[in-house]
Scaffold this active site. Structure first.
Site: not given
Length: 386
Positions: A253, A297
């Site tokens: 992430d 993301e």
């Protein structure tokens, strides 16, 4: 009674004419012989009349036969002209070859493809005029037809070069030709040009492949999308369950990505995600591995047949490659550049355990990496056997 001699001569009865008998022949015998000869003469006359009638009838039959023969010849010539017209008007390239594969007849279309006059082709062997993968070899379909190994008419797609110039996609149809007694004379072979169809099929196939690629690819990053990720994870889970080998999952992430978007804007944010995706792809190298955009993301990498330490090593390579991008991130609390947090999990799939268990463990490891300060890799330390 008249006394005038001339008058008496006119009034005297006429005596029947008698043929003189040969000397010494009895008159009765002579009469019988004359009667026999007259009868034979009458019989011969009748036979002559009959023969003349027969000759007349035969002449009539002969004339009719000649007329019919001429009509048949004319019909045959007309039919031959019609067949020749059809033969040469055909858009297909056609020829007839004999048992020695020598050309005995060829139509205009084929001659034009070869670039020679029709008469120049007569007598040449077919495999000297055109080339195809099996032409002139023991596997030649025409040879199998002639040899009787397989007399089923041929209907197949082939790539053919006529006269050695370029290649044409064709449907080849070939069948044996026979004489009236059933003996094989040779082969009638026709080539139907399907180049345009093949080109259309290829274009359609490319379009379908592109659609399939687009349906499984993330449009922004070029990595596999979530749909493809789910498919591959399920496939590898079942495969490695049978093989009793490790399946590892890396989940990453981008740290403080919302702050990045708020600071630099959405377009730079998209460029940031694309750069991170490129860094991840550069370290997920094996053909069986899969790098994917999991969502937003968040990224993932499926690593089949990779044990926990191997997976941790790949995760660290990915994290280091992202750091080396040195993308400024003034709003990050982890560093002054873009970084990622990484969670790693490894399992040997087993019955009764779903693939979602691997995702859950990798996600928990990712959560711990964030909690412990971000920009780090955390390996799940649960029961790696499942």
């Amino acid at each position: 009674m008249s006394t005038d001699p001339n008058e008496r001569a006119l009034t005297m009865p006429t005596r029947p004419h008698r043929e003189p008998c040969p000397d010494g022949m009895d008159p009765g015998t002579c009469a019988a012989e004359l009667h026999r000869l007259r009868s034979e003469n009458e019989d011969l006359t009748k036979k002559l009349d009959g023969a003349q009638r027969s000759v007349a009838e035969l002449n009539s039959l002969f004339e009719c036969s000649v007329a019919r023969s001429n009509a048949l010849v004319l019909d045959s010539e007309i039919s031959s002209l019609l067949l020749e017209g059809i033969f040469n008007a055909s858009h297909d390239a056609i020829w007839i070859v004999d048992r020695d594969f020598k050309i005995v007849r060829v139509n205009r279309r084929l001659a034009s493809l070869v670039g020679q006059e029709r008469q120049e082709l007569i007598g040449r062997r077919c495999h000297d005029v055109i080339t195809s993968p099996r032409c002139g070899t023991a596997d030649c379909a025409l040879k199998r037809l002639i040899d009787g190994k397989d007399r089923t008419p041929i209907l197949t797609d082939v790539e053919v070069s006529f006269g050695g110039e370029g290649t044409m996609s064709c449907i080849l149809s070939a069948s044996l030709s026979y004489d009236p007694c059933g003996e094989v004379l040779g082969i009638v072979e026709a080539f139907t040009d399907i180049t345009a169809r093949k080109q259309a099929e290829s274009a359609l196939q490319r379009a379908n492949e592109e659609l399939a690629r687009l349906s499984t690819t993330d449009g922004l990053t070029g990595l596999a999308n979530r749909r493809r990720f789910d498919e591959v994870l399920q496939t590898e889970w079942l495969k490695l369950r049978r093989e009793k080998k490790y399946l590892s999952l890396v989940m990453a992430d981008v740290d403080f990505f919302k702050r990045y978007n708020d600071t630099y804007g959405h377009q730079p944010g998209d460029l940031c995600l694309s750069s991170v995706a490129k860094a991840i792809r550069s370290q997920v190298k094996r053909p069986a591995d899969l790098a994917a955009r999991y969502g937003g993301e968040e990224f993932a990498a499926i690593l089949p047949s990779t044990d926990p330490e191997g997976a941790r090593h790949v995760a660290e390579l990915i994290r280091g490659e992202v750091e080396r991008l040195n993308l400024p991130h003034a709003a990050s609390s982890a560093a002054d550049h873009v970084t990622i947090s990484v969670g790693v999990a490894s399992l040997v799939p087993r019955d009764g355990v779903p693939p979602g268990e691997l995702i859950r463990r990798a996600d928990e490891a990712l959560y711990r990496a964030k909690k412990e300060g971000r920009n780090r890799t955390v390996l799940d330390v649960g029961d790696v056997g499942g």
